[in-house]
Design an enzyme around this catalytic site. Sequence first.
Site, PDB file in Angstrom:
ATOM      1  CD  GLU A  69      -1.610  -5.871   5.348  1.00  0.00           C
ATOM      2  OE1 GLU A  69      -1.259  -6.340   4.245  1.00  0.00           O
ATOM      3  OE2 GLU A  69      -1.797  -4.657   5.553  1.00  0.00           O
ATOM      4  CG  HIS A  74      -3.898  -3.479   2.884  1.00  0.00           C
ATOM      5  ND1 HIS A  74      -2.906  -2.976   3.686  1.00  0.00           N
ATOM      6  CD2 HIS A  74      -4.499  -2.401   2.348  1.00  0.00           C
ATOM      7  CE1 HIS A  74      -2.910  -1.652   3.645  1.00  0.00           C
ATOM      8  NE2 HIS A  74      -3.875  -1.282   2.829  1.00  0.00           N
ATOM      9  CB  CYS A  82      -0.999  -0.037   1.149  1.00  0.00           C
ATOM     10  SG  CYS A  82      -2.335   1.159   0.959  1.00  0.00           S
TER      11      CYS A  82
END
Lengths: 209, 252
Positions: free
Chosen positions: A188, A186, A81
Amino acid sequence: MKIAVIDYGMGNLHSVSKALEAAGADVVVATQPSDLQTTAGIVLPGVGSFAEGMRQLHGRGWVDVLTNKVVIDHMPFLGICLGMQLAATTGDEHGPTQGLGWIPGVVQRLDVDGKAFKVPHMGWNDIELSRPSDLFTGIRGALTFYFVHSYHFVPSDSSVISAVCDHGQRFAAAIEKDNIHLVQFHPEKSQTLGLKILEKFLAKTYAEK
Amino acid sequence: MLKNRIIPILLLKNGRCVKGKQFGNFRDTGAPVSAAKVYDAQRVDELVFLDILASKEERDILLPIVTETAQECFMPLTVGGGIKTIEDMKVLFAAGADKICINTAAVENPQLILEASQYFGRANIVVAIDYRENSDGLREVYTHAGTRTTGLNALAWCRTVDGLGAGEIILTSIDREGSMSGYDLEFIRQVTQLVSVPVIAHGGAGTLAHLKEGVTVGGASGVAAASIFHFTDQSPIKARAYLKDNQVNVRV
C-alpha cells in the site's frame, strides 16, 4: 463480495483500505468479528509490535474467528508487515509471545552488522522470487518495494518462502501457502508496483468465488 | 540492496506549505495535498509533513490533509509537529501516517520515545533533531521549531534517542536550513557512525551534488530537502537520475 481489512487498533487501516480500493476492491473495515459474514478475502495490516498486536487481537476477539476463516474455511488472506509476522507460531518482540500459529515459524530481530546495515530496515529494497507465486505472476521489471521493520519471519519450512530480500542477511520478503499470502513489505506504500500486488491478491480472491 | 532515499520535506503552517530560511521568513509555497500528489507522480521515495505551528488547533487542520494525502498517494508518509502523546499518534496513524516524527516532545519527555516505540513498533517512530552550532563550536539541540535552546549536546542526544528506541533520526542543521550551501557533512558522518538506526540528512541541500555528498560523505540513509525542489529547477526525478549516474544506490 467485500474485502475485509481487520481493525485491531494496530493498522494503518486508512492507507491499506484506500490502496485496496484503488486496486479495485470493495472494502469493509471490520471492527468486530460479525463484520466478516459477507467477505471474500481478509487483509490484516499492521503497524506496531508483535506483543501488542497479539494482545489487541485477543482483546477484540479476533483470534478464533480469523483462524476459523483462514485455516478452516481457507478464505484468501493477505498479511502485511506485522500482519505477516502475527501468522507465525511465536514472536520475540518485547518478550516471547504466542502468535496465530498458522504457518510454523518464529519472528526474530534482524541480526546484521550494525555498522554496514541499519536496523530498522527502512526504505526501498529489491526482492527476488524464490518460486512461482500468485502475487507476483506476470509482473515485469525490478521488484522494488517499501519496507519498514526490525523483525522478520523465519518459517520452519523454508519452502513456503516465495520471495527473499537482502539486508545484511537474507530474509523472507513474502510467504505463500495455499490461501495464505504474507508480505513483509508494504504494497500500500509501494506506489504503482504495490497496487499491482494488491490487484493480484484481489484477482485470486475473486477467482475463488 | 537497500536504496538511499530522496525525501522532500514539506513544512506546513495553517494548512499551507511554507518554506523559509533558518526556521524563519516563511513564504507560502502552495497547497500540501497538491504538492504531495506532484511528488507522488514523480515517484519520490517518501514524503515528510512537518507542521511548524504544532498547536492543538493546528493539528485539527493537519489531520484532514494527512487523510486526503493518504487517500491519493500510495507512498510512505511521515508526519510531525506538536505530537505529544500516544493518543495523538494513534489519530495520525489512523488517518494514514506511516511514521510519526517527534521533536520537542522527545526532549521534554524522553520516555515518550520508549513508550511510542514499544506501542507502535520502533520502525514507525522518528525523532527529528534540530541543532545549531553555538559560540563554542558545539552543536546544541533546539526545540519549538528552532526557537528554544536546550543545553543538550546534539551528538549525545542522538545516542540517547537511539538507545530509547527511535527508529530513525532526521537531523536538521538550523544554520544551514534554507541556505542551499550543502549539508553539515562532518556532523552527519559522526552521527551515522555513532547510531544504529537510519539517519536522514536535512538542511542545506542546494545542488544535486549536495544530495550525493549526504550519502557518500555523510553516510546518510536518506537525503531530505525542501528548497532545492521548491526554488530551483531540480526535481526529484533529476535528483534520482543524477544520483544513479554517480553510483549512488537509488530506486530507478
